[in-house]
Each structure stands twice: as C-alpha cells, then as structure tokens.
Scaffold this active site. Structure first.
Site, PDB file in Angstrom:
ATOM      1  N   GLN A  10       0.793  -1.114  -0.026  1.00 20.63           N
ATOM      2  CA  GLN A  10       0.098  -0.100  -0.110  1.00 20.63           C
ATOM      3  C   GLN A  10       1.004   1.329  -0.136  1.00 20.63           C
ATOM      4  O   GLN A  10       1.899   1.318   0.569  1.00 20.63           O
ATOM      5  CB  GLN A  10      -0.963   0.137   1.146  1.00 20.63           C
ATOM      6  CG  GLN A  10      -2.092   0.868   1.154  1.00 20.63           C
ATOM      7  CD  GLN A  10      -3.167   0.540   1.997  1.00 20.63           C
ATOM      8  OE1 GLN A  10      -3.271  -0.494   2.508  1.00 20.63           O
ATOM      9  NE2 GLN A  10      -4.218   1.538   2.466  1.00 20.63           N
ATOM     10  N   SER A  89       4.248  -5.959   2.879  1.00 25.09           N
ATOM     11  CA  SER A  89       2.964  -5.989   3.548  1.00 25.09           C
ATOM     12  C   SER A  89       2.175  -6.775   2.388  1.00 25.09           C
ATOM     13  O   SER A  89       1.819  -7.836   2.442  1.00 25.09           O
ATOM     14  CB  SER A  89       2.837  -4.635   3.695  1.00 25.09           C
ATOM     15  OG  SER A  89       1.598  -4.635   4.513  1.00 25.09           O
ATOM     16  N   LEU A  90       1.113  -5.933   2.031  1.00 28.25           N
ATOM     17  CA  LEU A  90       0.035  -6.520   1.184  1.00 28.25           C
ATOM     18  C   LEU A  90       0.711  -7.288  -0.220  1.00 28.25           C
ATOM     19  O   LEU A  90       0.126  -8.289  -0.816  1.00 28.25           O
ATOM     20  CB  LEU A  90      -0.753  -5.313   0.423  1.00 28.25           C
ATOM     21  CG  LEU A  90      -1.620  -5.629  -0.694  1.00 28.25           C
ATOM     22  CD1 LEU A  90      -2.973  -6.382  -0.229  1.00 28.25           C
ATOM     23  CD2 LEU A  90      -2.074  -4.230  -1.380  1.00 28.25           C
ATOM     24  N   ARG A 114      -9.271  -7.882   4.573  1.00 26.71           N
ATOM     25  CA  ARG A 114      -8.000  -7.409   5.545  1.00 26.71           C
ATOM     26  C   ARG A 114      -8.194  -5.863   5.497  1.00 26.71           C
ATOM     27  O   ARG A 114      -7.869  -5.248   6.600  1.00 26.71           O
ATOM     28  CB  ARG A 114      -6.772  -7.731   4.500  1.00 26.71           C
ATOM     29  CG  ARG A 114      -5.603  -7.652   5.346  1.00 26.71           C
ATOM     30  CD  ARG A 114      -4.365  -7.884   4.648  1.00 26.71           C
ATOM     31  NE  ARG A 114      -3.238  -7.569   5.102  1.00 26.71           N
ATOM     32  CZ  ARG A 114      -2.331  -6.705   4.771  1.00 26.71           C
ATOM     33  NH1 ARG A 114      -2.523  -5.779   4.002  1.00 26.71           N
ATOM     34  NH2 ARG A 114      -0.962  -6.775   5.332  1.00 26.71           N
ATOM     35  N   HIS A 197       0.940  -3.101  10.847  1.00 24.57           N
ATOM     36  CA  HIS A 197       1.883  -4.052  11.354  1.00 24.57           C
ATOM     37  C   HIS A 197       2.104  -3.448  12.782  1.00 24.57           C
ATOM     38  O   HIS A 197       3.552  -3.527  13.158  1.00 24.57           O
ATOM     39  CB  HIS A 197       3.237  -3.779  10.592  1.00 24.57           C
ATOM     40  CG  HIS A 197       2.700  -4.198   9.251  1.00 24.57           C
ATOM     41  ND1 HIS A 197       2.192  -5.448   8.981  1.00 24.57           N
ATOM     42  CD2 HIS A 197       2.493  -3.357   8.024  1.00 24.57           C
ATOM     43  CE1 HIS A 197       2.026  -5.589   7.570  1.00 24.57           C
ATOM     44  NE2 HIS A 197       2.045  -4.227   6.877  1.00 24.57           N
ATOM     45  N   GLN A 246       1.489 -11.325  10.257  1.00 23.75           N
ATOM     46  CA  GLN A 246       2.095 -10.022   9.471  1.00 23.75           C
ATOM     47  C   GLN A 246       1.236  -8.821   9.797  1.00 23.75           C
ATOM     48  O   GLN A 246       1.866  -7.909   9.983  1.00 23.75           O
ATOM     49  CB  GLN A 246       1.945 -10.497   8.024  1.00 23.75           C
ATOM     50  CG  GLN A 246       2.647  -9.351   7.063  1.00 23.75           C
ATOM     51  CD  GLN A 246       1.608  -9.138   5.937  1.00 23.75           C
ATOM     52  OE1 GLN A 246       0.519  -8.800   5.913  1.00 23.75           O
ATOM     53  NE2 GLN A 246       2.304  -9.451   4.890  1.00 23.75           N
TER      54      GLN A 246
END
Length: 308
Positions: A10, A89-90, A114, A197, A246
């Site tokens: 993102q 991440s994503l 999510r 996170h 995560q």
C-alpha cells in the site's frame, strides 16, 4: 542469472497505474478482478477518483490485481522463472498468487476483507503511521519505548536508517515533538489512517486468521519469503500463520532483501505499480540490480539483464 520478483504494498497505488502497458492481459486481469469482487475495480484503477482508490479496502484489491496483471505480462515474455518471490506487506499476497499458493479470486476477497478489518480495528482519526529517517533500527525501538503514553511501535524496517512506526495519534504527536531531539533527520507523518503492523491490529489479525482457515492454500511452486522473518514456508498452516501474524508484526524488508542477496540473487525486479521497492533496495545492499517493471522500458530493461 537468478533473480527475484518483488511485489509492492500500500502506498504504490495511483490512478492510471500500469497504463503505460498497452497489454490485453493487464486489462483482462483488471476486468476479472471486477467480476470477482462485484464492483468496478478496473474503472477505479483507470479513472479514480483518487479518494476512493486510497480507501484501504479498495487500495488492497486494486494493488493486488495490478501486480498480478503485471506478473502475467512478465510470464508471457517466456523468460526464466524467478528463483524467489517476496512482497512488502500487502504485496506478500501478490507473491503467493504468483507462486500458485493462493488463488487469485481468493486473494482478492481476502485482501478486501483485510482492508475492512484493518479500518474497523482502529476508528478513523485515532491511529496512523510516521516515517523516521536517520536512526538505526535499535534506536527507533528505544525511541518508541520512551513514549510516555499510547501505543508506538516499529512497523516497517524498510532500509537502514529508514523505519516506519505505527501507533495511536497521541503517541505520534509525541514523536513529532521529540523525534528529532533523539537524532532523527526526518520525522514525517504518512497519509495512512490505519496503524498497520503493530499491536493495534491484533484483533483484526485474529479475524483474518479465521478467514484464512476457509481458504485453500497449497505449497508454493516458487520460494516466497515472508515479511515476518524473511523465511519461506512450504506448508499451508505455516503460510496461514505468517499471513495472520504479519498484520500485527513488523515488516522486515531490510532482512528480506539481505536474505535474497545471501542466496546469490543479484537481480531484483519490482512487479507492480511504482518504484518504492527499487529505491529501498538500493539503500539496503550494494551490488544489486534493481529494476521496476511498471512501464515497457523497465520491463524491457529487466528482460535484457536476463538475456545478456
């Protein structure tokens, strides 16, 4: 000749992303994503509005679809397969789709959920993220521990001297006032309404874990390094656990790139919109070729390094 493909997270989204690639496979993938989700993802990617594209429940499936579309275009070039994959991440979901571990349709629905869970976990305006430049990882952790009130935790170890922290607004305000006094060159609040996170996402992670149990996951055909510890996983249970953890644990991007380099991989190609990871990779390790595939010139350059 070994290389890795890296998928962005993102922040890399933009209206018109991947528009420079006049490739039917990209348009077809975006249309496929629209059909799966039941809303016009393809139109949002092409035309905006930017405010809707930046909503985390829209951003996440849009970025995943764009990254998978570019992966499919890369595959059509008949090049050698990558030795490894990773995502920031994503982007970890995009990597797992590319590795055949996670179905595209399932991944789209998962990342949409999510985003919804992340936004619901912390009311709008009460949490966020801040970038700190000029302090090493340990110094950032100590600075967060000194915060007198509220959650403030390292969230993204992006590169040496560049760490993003997440937390509650009061704690971020304290960081704004005290970060440079601790030696940071820059303390910059990011345009993120969700404190990703960090421990504020623990409840969302538990709900995501429940959703992951209902999804078919198979061993990846290409090694995927996970954000949690820069290590690969070959079993469905391990992958599910890593994806859930995560969400409330830091992204260890520096460690991931170093782990790839330690296995002899010297070429890193960013498979998605933007060039964020290319910039980070250059700060992490010398001797790496790092190229973004977001436009035809970059894709041709990357392909040429493999055919040289």
């Amino acid at each position: 000749m070994s290389y890795a493909l890296l998928f962005p997270g993102q922040g890399s989204q933009a209206v018109g992303m991947l528009g420079a690639h006049a490739a039917p496979v990209i348009d077809a993938t975006l249309r496929e994503a629209s059909e799966v989700l039941g809303w016009d993802l393809a139109g949002l990617v092409r035309n905006g509005p930017v405010e809707e594209l930046n909503r985390t429940d829209r951003t996440q499936p849009a970025l995943l679809a764009a990254s998978v579309a570019l992966w499919r275009l890369w595959q059509s070039q008949n090049l050698p397969a990558p030795a490894a994959l990773a995502g920031h991440s994503l982007g970890e979901y995009s990597a797992l789709v590319a590795a055949g571990s996670l179905g595209f349709s399932d991944a789209l629905r998962l990342v949409e959920l999510r985003g919804q869970l992340m936004q619901a976990a912390v009311p709008a305006g009460t949490g966020g993220m801040t970038a700190i430049v000029g302090l090493d990882d340990e110094a950032v952790a100590r600075l967060c521990a000194e915060c007198p009130d509220g959650v403030l935790e390292p969230a993204n170890f992006n590169a040496p001297g560049q760490v993003v922290v997440a937390g509650e607004i009061g704690a971020l305000d304290w960081l704004d006032a005290n970060g440079k006094a601790s030696g940071a060159r820059m303390v910059k609040r990011l345009a993120m309404s969700v404190p990703s996170h960090c421990s504020l996402m623990r409840g969302a992670a538990q709900m995501l874990a429940a959703a992951l149990e209902k999804i078919d996951i198979v061993p990846p055909s290409i090694r995927v390094l996970h954000n949690l510890d820069a290590a690969p996983r070959a079993d469905a249970a391990g992958i599910r656990a890593a994806l859930a953890a995560q969400l409330h644990q830091p992204v260890r991007w520096t460690q991931t790139v170093q782990a790839l380099q330690a296995t002899g991989i010297a070429r890193l190609f960013e498979c998605g919109p933007g060039k964020v990871l290319v910039g980070l990779n250059k700060r992490i390790a010398e001797g790496l070729t790092s190229v973004a595939l977001e436009d035809p010139a970059g894709l041709s350059q990357a392909a040429a390094t493999l055919n040289a």
